[in-house]
Design an enzyme around this catalytic site. Structure first.
Site, PDB file in Angstrom:
ATOM      1  N   CYS A 240       6.303 101.947 -82.337  1.00 37.54           N
ATOM      2  CA  CYS A 240       5.642 102.768 -81.326  1.00 37.54           C
ATOM      3  C   CYS A 240       4.281 103.220 -81.841  1.00 37.54           C
ATOM      4  CB  CYS A 240       6.503 103.988 -80.994  1.00 37.54           C
ATOM      5  SG  CYS A 240       5.780 105.050 -79.724  1.00 37.54           S
TER       6      CYS A 240
ATOM      7  N   CYS B  36      15.642 102.172 -79.386  1.00 37.17           N
ATOM      8  CA  CYS B  36      16.008 101.192 -80.395  1.00 37.17           C
ATOM      9  C   CYS B  36      15.100 101.383 -81.599  1.00 37.17           C
ATOM     10  CB  CYS B  36      15.887  99.762 -79.860  1.00 37.17           C
ATOM     11  SG  CYS B  36      14.215  99.254 -79.458  1.00 37.17           S
TER      12      CYS B  36
ATOM     13  N   CYS C 187      11.638 100.894 -75.351  1.00 36.08           N
ATOM     14  CA  CYS C 187      12.479  99.994 -76.125  1.00 36.08           C
ATOM     15  C   CYS C 187      11.673  98.721 -76.385  1.00 36.08           C
ATOM     16  CB  CYS C 187      13.824  99.725 -75.454  1.00 36.08           C
ATOM     17  SG  CYS C 187      13.747  98.814 -73.924  1.00 36.08           S
TER      18      CYS C 187
END
Length: 139
Positions: A87, A80, A8
């Site tokens: 990422c 999220c 997250c």
């Protein structure tokens, strides 16, 4: 041993709760970790609501994504949109799942109202981890 990574934004609430539930539910047959795009520190309300489920995350710490762990994970779960969108690229063999969960740290209102949001997110994470456990058991 299969490996899972919960990601997250700040590794302060959602991913910490997911790591705690996964360790309890999936057990020692999985390597389990969590991290964030940034480090925001462990949220005390996340610790409090997890303790209500008899899961102690009080000694966890907020961590940045470890690229080696990420690249060797079997499953990466983003919690999220920020983590999903930011990422780092993972190899094609790493399965990615996105769970769009509300950020309880952004909840506003009275202490009781804020804790209610933390509990709602916690319970949704628990439900998703239980469903994940059933999925991996049938593979």
């Amino acid at each position: 041993m299969p490996q899972i990574y919960f990601l997250c934004t700040g590794n302060s609430c959602r991913s910490q709760m997911a790591e705690g539930f996964a360790k309890q539910i999936l057990g020692e047959q999985w390597r389990i970790a969590s991290a964030g795009i940034e480090m925001h520190g462990l949220n005390p309300k996340a610790v409090q609501v997890m303790a209500e489920k008899n899961i102690d995350i009080a000694h966890n710490r907020s961590k940045l994504i470890d690229m080696d762990y990420l690249k060797t994970s079997d499953l990466v779960i983003t919690l999220c949109g920020d983590a999903r969108d930011r990422c780092p690229v993972t190899p094609a063999n790493v399965e990615k799942i996105h769970w769009p969960l509300r950020d309880p740290a952004q909840a506003q209102g009275t202490e009781s109202e804020i804790l209610t949001v933390f509990r709602q997110v916690r319970d949704e994470i628990e439900t998703r981890i239980l469903a994940l456990a059933q999925q991996v058991a049938t593979k």
